[in-house]
Design a protein around this motif. Sequence first.
Motif, PDB file in Angstrom:
ATOM      1  N   ILE A 209       0.955  -1.192  -0.190  1.00 24.82           N
ATOM      2  CA  ILE A 209      -0.154   0.063  -0.037  1.00 24.82           C
ATOM      3  C   ILE A 209       1.064   1.268  -0.023  1.00 24.82           C
ATOM      4  O   ILE A 209       1.813   1.466   0.769  1.00 24.82           O
ATOM      5  CB  ILE A 209      -0.876  -0.089   1.161  1.00 24.82           C
ATOM      6  CG1 ILE A 209      -1.794  -1.157   1.298  1.00 24.82           C
ATOM      7  CG2 ILE A 209      -1.783   1.303   1.223  1.00 24.82           C
ATOM      8  CD1 ILE A 209      -2.931  -1.209   2.361  1.00 24.82           C
ATOM      9  N   SER A 213      -2.396   6.812  -0.546  1.00 28.08           N
ATOM     10  CA  SER A 213      -3.536   6.345  -0.376  1.00 28.08           C
ATOM     11  C   SER A 213      -4.095   6.863   0.871  1.00 28.08           C
ATOM     12  O   SER A 213      -3.776   7.554   1.811  1.00 28.08           O
ATOM     13  CB  SER A 213      -3.082   4.546   0.202  1.00 28.08           C
ATOM     14  OG  SER A 213      -2.559   3.896  -0.706  1.00 28.08           O
ATOM     15  N   TYR A 218      -6.927   2.808  -2.125  1.00 29.66           N
ATOM     16  CA  TYR A 218      -5.471   2.502  -1.617  1.00 29.66           C
ATOM     17  C   TYR A 218      -4.737   1.996  -3.162  1.00 29.66           C
ATOM     18  O   TYR A 218      -5.275   1.481  -3.824  1.00 29.66           O
ATOM     19  CB  TYR A 218      -5.718   1.261  -1.131  1.00 29.66           C
ATOM     20  CG  TYR A 218      -6.216   1.183   0.154  1.00 29.66           C
ATOM     21  CD1 TYR A 218      -6.327   2.689   1.070  1.00 29.66           C
ATOM     22  CD2 TYR A 218      -6.281   0.022   1.074  1.00 29.66           C
ATOM     23  CE1 TYR A 218      -6.741   2.550   2.246  1.00 29.66           C
ATOM     24  CE2 TYR A 218      -6.727  -0.021   2.654  1.00 29.66           C
ATOM     25  CZ  TYR A 218      -7.003   1.421   2.844  1.00 29.66           C
ATOM     26  OH  TYR A 218      -7.462   1.520   4.301  1.00 29.66           O
TER      27      TYR A 218
END
Length: 320
Positions: A209, A213, A218
Amino acid sequence: MNNGFEVLSPGLYTSLQDLGRFGFEDRGVPTSGAMDEMSFAIANALVGNDEDQGALEFTLTGATLRLTGNQPCCLAVSGDMALSIDEQPVAPYQRLTLQPGSTLRITRTLSGARGYLAVAGGFKVQPVMGSVSTLMRAGLGGFSGRPLQKGDWLPLNGAASAPLTTGSKPEQRLMPQRERRPVRVIAGPQDDHFTSAGMADFLGSEYRISEQSDRMGYRLTGHAVAHSKGFNIVSDAISRGSIQIPGNGQPIIAMNDRQTTGGYPKIATVIRADLARLGQAKPGDRLRFEIVSVEKAESLWAGRQALLKQWLNQVRRAAQ
C-alpha cells in the motif's frame, strides 16, 4: 453551558462518520462511512448507542479533546489505540467517564490504521442526505464537511451527559487481530480484460500500500498486471472494494470515499467480509489476493455478521 469537546489537537485525519450515506451514488455521491464498521459498531455498543450513531474516526494518530460544560460524559474508544485521561493511561474497549474540564488524549494506533470514539447519545450534528458521515471532497456532513481542526467545538447530545457507567473492564476479546491471510476477492466484473499471465501475476504477487492512499482509495505498488484489451472501458459503476487496473498496471482499491464511476477495467472486487480488515490497512502494509466464489463470499459475510451480533449482544448485556 452545553456539553461538548474542545479540540486541542485534531490528529492526522479525524472525522465524524456513521455507517454511510446510501441512495445517492447515481448522483455521484459515495457512501463514505466508517472504514472499519466492526470497530465502529463495537464503540457504539459499549456506550449503549445504536450501532449507526455517528462517532469520530481516527487515522494513525488521534485527537486531544477537553470536555466543556458541567456534566460528565460516558465514552468508549475502539481500535488498538494508546490513550489517556488527564495524562493517566487507560485502555480502549471499555466504558469510560470523562469529567468536565478533563482531557482525553488519543495519541496513536498501536496496530492497524484506525480507531473510533463514541459518546453516549452521540454528537449533536445535523445529517446531510440522511447521514452525518464526512465527505471532505464535497464538503458534506460531519463538522463543516471537513476533518477536525484545532479550536473546533463538538457539541454533544443531551443524553451524552448521563453517567451511564462508573467504569468497566476492557473487552480484550474485541481487540482486532492482525490477520496474515490474503484479502479475498471475487473475479471481475472485467476480468476478461486481462491476460491469463496478468491474472496469475495479480493473484501470485505481493503488493504494498503506497503513501498515495486515503479514504478514497488504496494505490498499490508491485508487479504490473498486463491488460489484454487496453486499459480504457466505457465508464461504469465502482463499488467499495472494486480493484481497478490503470495503464501502469498497478492496482487501485476503491474505498469509502471513492468516485462512483470509472473507466479502468476492474480485475476483481474485495468481498464484503474483508472490507473492515482492509479498512485497518495502512501505507507500507503488504497484501496478497485470493479468489473465492460468490457463494463462499456470502457464507463468509453471514459468519462475520453472526460474530459481530454475538459481540454486540455480549457488550450490551455487560452494560446493563
